[in-house]
Enzyme design. Structure first.
Site, PDB file in Angstrom:
ATOM      1  N   HIS A 237      -6.383   1.508  -0.905  1.00 23.17           N
ATOM      2  CA  HIS A 237      -7.244   2.323   0.216  1.00 23.17           C
ATOM      3  C   HIS A 237      -8.120   3.061   0.138  1.00 23.17           C
ATOM      4  CE1 HIS A 237      -3.663   4.709  -2.636  1.00 23.17           C
ATOM      5  NE2 HIS A 237      -5.050   5.635  -1.842  1.00 23.17           N
TER       6      HIS A 237
ATOM      7  N   ASP B 251      -1.345  -1.984  -2.968  1.00 28.11           N
ATOM      8  CA  ASP B 251      -2.552  -0.689  -3.035  1.00 28.11           C
ATOM      9  C   ASP B 251      -3.104  -0.916  -3.937  1.00 28.11           C
ATOM     10  OD1 ASP B 251      -3.620   0.927  -2.187  1.00 28.11           O
ATOM     11  OD2 ASP B 251      -2.329   1.717  -2.344  1.00 28.11           O
TER      12      ASP B 251
ATOM     13  N   SER C 243      -4.833   9.266  -5.727  1.00 24.81           N
ATOM     14  CA  SER C 243      -5.020   7.660  -5.721  1.00 24.81           C
ATOM     15  C   SER C 243      -5.704   7.289  -6.481  1.00 24.81           C
ATOM     16  CB  SER C 243      -4.874   7.529  -4.283  1.00 24.81           C
ATOM     17  OG  SER C 243      -3.845   8.327  -3.666  1.00 24.81           O
TER      18      SER C 243
END
Length: 283
Positions: A82, A129, A225
């Site tokens: 992402h 992811d 992230s």
């Protein structure tokens, strides 16, 4: 979280990470431009056309920060799917290495020229992811002001069991909430691997290639992230990628990470780095 000065708190670039409430840790000492996390990477926007409204509340470096990442080989940074896409590459997103601070234009920066994302990545469910970004030096690259830059070894043992001690690093938000701003200094948080089934909020939402990690004192959050989850026994090894979570710094909660081990994504990483440069997705 302990501030590392080559890292700041971890902030998930997707929704947000969840772990127990705590104050940010101490920064990594960057007085000598050295760091004990030389594999830490930042993915950021090179945009300078911020609006007056945006700049009224946040500085340019803060607006530019997107995600963390991990240097695993020369030219390759492992991150979350992402965190990167074709549009971001076209818009000039860059990788920063060799700096614990992201507000002083330190370290060496490189142009992202391509990526390989997992073909099964599901943005809504946070499945698969994981992604690799390939970077190259350009006219903006200046390594003279960079601290140590070294890749980290990928863990190749069995999947980690609950109770394993790990740590994460990043520049994520120090508190939950949209647009709270990121931390300029790299921060580290000590975590313990946990069974995702122990947290009702994750019921039916995680898979066997993900792990949960928690702490009674701190957490990862938005902006962390893509960053590294590390286990250190005889030497540091990359065991995961910061992925997502329900909120940040919440009591009795956890963050979700992509596993890196002999059964999860080691082969995918090797194949992705060896793939033809025209390949941008791979199963």
């Amino acid at each position: 979280m302990r501030t590392l000065l080559l890292f700041a708190p971890l902030a998930l670039c997707l929704s947000s990470a969840a772990l127990a409430q705590a104050e940010p840790g101490p920064p990594i000492d960057n007085d000598t431009t050295e760091t004990n996390v030389p594999w830490q990477a930042q993915i950021y926007s090179s945009n300078t056309n911020w609006t007056a409204t945006e700049l009224a509340n946040r500085e340019e470096w803060d607006l530019a920060h997107k995600c963390g990442g991990t240097l695993i080989a020369t030219g390759w940074v492992l991150t979350a799917a992402h965190c990167i896409n074709a549009e971001r590459i076209r818009n000039g997103h860059r990788v920063r290495l060799g700096s614990a601070t992201i507000d002083l234009e330190e370290g060496a920066t490189y142009r992202i020229d391509r990526m390989v994302r997992h073909a099964y990545y599901d943005e809504k469910r946070h499945y698969y992811d994981i992604a690799l970004v390939h970077y190259v030096a350009d006219e903006e690259t200046d390594e003279a002001d960079a601290g140590p830059i070294e890749p980290i070894e990928l863990y190749d043992g069995p999947p980690l069991d609950p109770g394993a001690k790990v740590y994460a690093t990043g520049w994520g938000q120090a508190e939950e909430g949209k647009g709270k701003g990121f931390q300029p200094d790299l921060t580290e948080v000590d975590l313990t691997v946990a069974d995702c089934a122990s947290f009702p909020e994750y019921a039916g939402e995680t898979t066997e290639y993900q792990l949960c990690a928690t702490s009674p004192e701190s957490d990862t959050c938005t902006g962390d992230s893509g960053g590294p989850l590390v286990m250190e026994v005889d030497k540091p090894m990359l065991v995961g990628v910061v992925s997502w979570g329900h909120g940040c710094y919440r009591e009795n909660s956890a963050g979700v990470y992509i596993r890196i081990d002999q059964q999860h994504f080691r082969d995918w990483i090797d194949r992705a780095m060896a793939a033809d440069p025209s390949i941008s997705e791979m199963r």
